[in-house]
Scaffold this motif. Structure first.
Motif, PDB file in Angstrom:
ATOM      1  N   PRO A  70       0.198   2.518  -4.348  1.00 66.20           N
ATOM      2  CA  PRO A  70       0.079   1.074  -4.108  1.00 66.20           C
ATOM      3  C   PRO A  70       0.381   0.272  -5.372  1.00 66.20           C
ATOM      4  N   GLN A 119       3.595   2.022   2.914  1.00 65.84           N
ATOM      5  CA  GLN A 119       3.425   0.755   3.632  1.00 65.84           C
ATOM      6  C   GLN A 119       4.130   0.798   4.988  1.00 65.84           C
ATOM      7  N   GLU A 132       0.840  -1.195   0.000  1.00 66.53           N
ATOM      8  CA  GLU A 132       0.000   0.000   0.000  1.00 66.53           C
ATOM      9  C   GLU A 132       0.877   1.249   0.000  1.00 66.53           C
ATOM     10  N   GLN A 133       0.231   2.390  -0.207  1.00 66.41           N
ATOM     11  CA  GLN A 133       0.957   3.660  -0.165  1.00 66.41           C
ATOM     12  C   GLN A 133       1.551   3.860   1.224  1.00 66.41           C
TER      13      GLN A 133
END
Length: 621
Positions: A169, A145, A142-143
């Protein structure tokens, strides 16, 4: 990105209109680097292209200020900047996590992540099998993370906030090095507005290894080709290409191998030794020959790689524009359409399609080009004619062949490819007693007579009357005089140095009095007779090629298994030097030095009468 500022939509050259938003500005010089080839902004001066194909632009005000400084002042400032850059680079390298350590932490990261169903579906659509996806270690991220607190601060891609520097992401792709360690990661972003791929790297913890971007190295379990392939991507493209082609593949970001010179040198050296080849194939993407910056980049890579001592070719299957497939998108049935072209052919295609500008050659350059064309043509023909990519029945690796361990079955045709010096003759002798009748084909009388004596077979000219069984060797020219019916009684058809036998069968000497059709029919009949009577056919050579395999299959009766056995062991070979120098004296000097060192040499001199320069070496000897 140390030393650079990402401009994104604020680029003064293209105004952020480019899709990939990869424009950047040098913090040190203020120069702007933009890929827009059609830009013509006011207030900016075009200074040329960099090695990546970016246009270099300088602000007019900076240019005026630069021109007003004295030469000595500019030289002093340049030296100071260079010294600061060296110190900064060394400090960065010292702070980077060693590859062995980062491999352990990279494996730890993969164990904490999983792959979403949508990303699995996406990878399967790209050509992966589900089990391959798991084996390769692809994961969803994910963005920004999250990262566990116990990860080191210099873990590549870790930010000062403790998370991963992932702006969008996507799919996390492990990038293996030549030692099969995970040297870093790239993210295949779901949204390609800022480019499809990006390194997992941060300003405080860059992904670089000794100051260079990692290379992706993919090595198949079973190799089919005789070259190392290079692509412009260290991630999925190279992985899929390696699996599709069955060859080792090395990928660099944007194909910029000379941007990681030491890693490239080390990687190719290891692979060259491991796969016994110095041939490199550059896999051009669809549309590359229409892109001026990309064509210039491939020319730079060609020079860099040939300077390292490798022979370099371009893979071409007609991928002129973007509608064609990249190397990883080809279907298995399309692989036969791949041609291996020389630099001149690539440049000619690029010139025809706008990727390069044609320029007239001087007479000296024309002569050099003609020599290179002849050399490249010979190498290309040799590579195409000498490759062995046919499906294997058995792969072994031994300096001493043992035919009993191969468990050869009756009713089959076997093709054995094994290097000279691996005791093929001694090995086959152990299985001869189990056959009642044996026909052994040869291309030369001297070779055939000698081999027959070693194998306890009777040479044709020494054959008298026989009863019950017939174990005989003969030259191809006499093959039609031997009735196939003997091989129907537990017979063995043995063809040693089979490639030479095939060539001999089509030579002029084998068609005296028009007997070639009889010879060719005899070979087919001997194969059919041997496999039909609880016997077998065995073809052997150190130089079996796809051409030989296809020819043998064509001669074999339908339904009879044709099994290829490849011995990958390669004995140590001597050094071969081919000199194209205008005069032989420099090479003769090296020859004499080698002889003085006690190293045996064999010389082939194509100079008329073999005199010039050779008198010296002959007199010394």
């Amino acid at each position: 990105m140390s030393g650079w500022t990402r401009l994104g939509r604020d680029c003064p050259i293209c105004n952020g209109d480019r899709k990939h938003k990869d424009c950047r500005q040098s913090v040190e010089s203020g120069l702007v680097f933009c890929h827009d080839e059609n830009a013509n902004p006011s207030g900016w001066i075009f200074r040329g292209f960099d090695k990546y194909g970016f246009g270099i632009w300088q602000d007019e005000a900076d240019a005026r200020e630069f021109s007003e400084k004295s030469k000595e002042e500019r030289q002093r400032e340049r030296l100071e900047r260079q010294q600061q850059q060296r110190q900064h680079k060394q400090a960065q390298i010292a702070a980077q996590m060693p590859v062995e350590e980062r491999h352990r932490w990279n494996r730890r990261l993969l164990s904490l992540l999983s792959l979403s169903q949508s990303d699995l579906t996406s990878l399967e659509a790209r050509g992966f099998e589900p089990e391959q996806v798991e084996t390769e270690g692809y994961r969803s991220v994910e963005q920004w993370q999250e990262l566990p607190e116990n990860f080191p601060s210099n873990f590549p891609g870790r930010t000062t906030q403790g998370n991963l520097a992932i702006k969008l992401p996507g799919i996390l792709c492990p990038i293996p090095n030549v030692e099969k360690q995970i040297a870093g990661f790239q993210t295949r972003r779901h949204d390609d507005s800022e480019g499809r791929y990006g390194w997992l790297s941060s300003k405080v913890a860059p992904v670089h290894v000794e100051g260079e971007l990692p290379l992706g190295v993919y090595q198949p379990e079973k190799t089919k080709g005789q070259a190392i392939w290079l692509t412009d991507s260290p991630a999925i493209k190279s992985n899929l290409a390696s699996q599709l082609l069955g060859v080792p593949v090395v990928g660099a970001t944007n194909g910029n191998f000379h941007g990681s010179p030491e890693l490239t040198r080390h990687t190719l050296s290891v692979l060259s030794d491991r796969y016994q080849t110095t041939h490199l194939i550059l896999a051009l993407d669809a549309g590359d020959v229409k892109n001026r910056a990309v064509c210039q980049r491939w020319q730079q890579q060609y020079k860099f790689l040939t300077d390292l001592g490798y022979s370099v070719w371009f893979a071409w299957w007609g991928q002129v524009d973007k509608s064609a497939c990249d190397i990883d998108e080809l279907k298995p049935e399309q692989l036969k359409s791949i041609q291996f072209i020389a630099l001149k052919d690539f440049e000619a295609i690029a010139s025809e399609n706008g990727g390069l500008e044609a320029k007239p050659l001087t007479k000296k350059e024309q002569k050099a080009q003609q020599r290179e064309q002849r050399r490249q043509l010979a190498q290309s023909q040799y590579q195409q004619l000498s490759q062995l990519t046919a499906e294997r029945f058995l792969t072994i690796n031994t300096p001493n062949l043992n035919f009993d361990e191969m468990a050869l079955e009756p009713g089959c045709v076997y093709i054995l490819c094994s290097a000279k010096g691996t005791r093929k003759t001694e090995g086959v002798r152990s299985i001869l007693p189990q056959f009642r009748n044996i026909y052994a084909w040869f291309s030369r009388i001297a070779l055939g007579r000698e081999e027959c004596h070693r194998l306890n077979l009777t040479w044709r000219e020494e054959m008298g009357s026989y009863q019950g069984f017939l174990k005989v060797g003969f030259c191809s020219n006499s093959s039609y005089k031997f009735n196939p019916r003997h091989l129907q009684e537990n017979g063995l058809l043995l063809v040693d140095e089979c490639d030479q036998v095939f060539d001999h069968n089509f030579s002029t000497i084998c068609n005296r009095d028009g007997v070639r059709p009889l010879i060719l029919n005899s070979l087919s009949a001997h194969i059919a007779a041997a496999v039909s009577g609880k016997g077998m056919a065995l073809f052997m050579s150190a130089d079996v090629t796809d051409r030989d395999v296809e020819y043998i299959k064509a001669l074999t009766p339908p339904g009879v298994p044709v099994r290829l056995i490849v011995n990958e062991y390669q004995p140590e070979r001597g050094l071969v030097i081919f000199s194209e120098a205008e005069t032989p004296e420099p090479q003769v000097d090296k020859l004499i030095q080698t002889l003085e060192a006690g190293i045996p040499c064999f010389v082939i001199d194509d100079i008329k009468d073999g005199v010039r320069g050779c008198n010296r070496s002959h007199s010394w000897y």
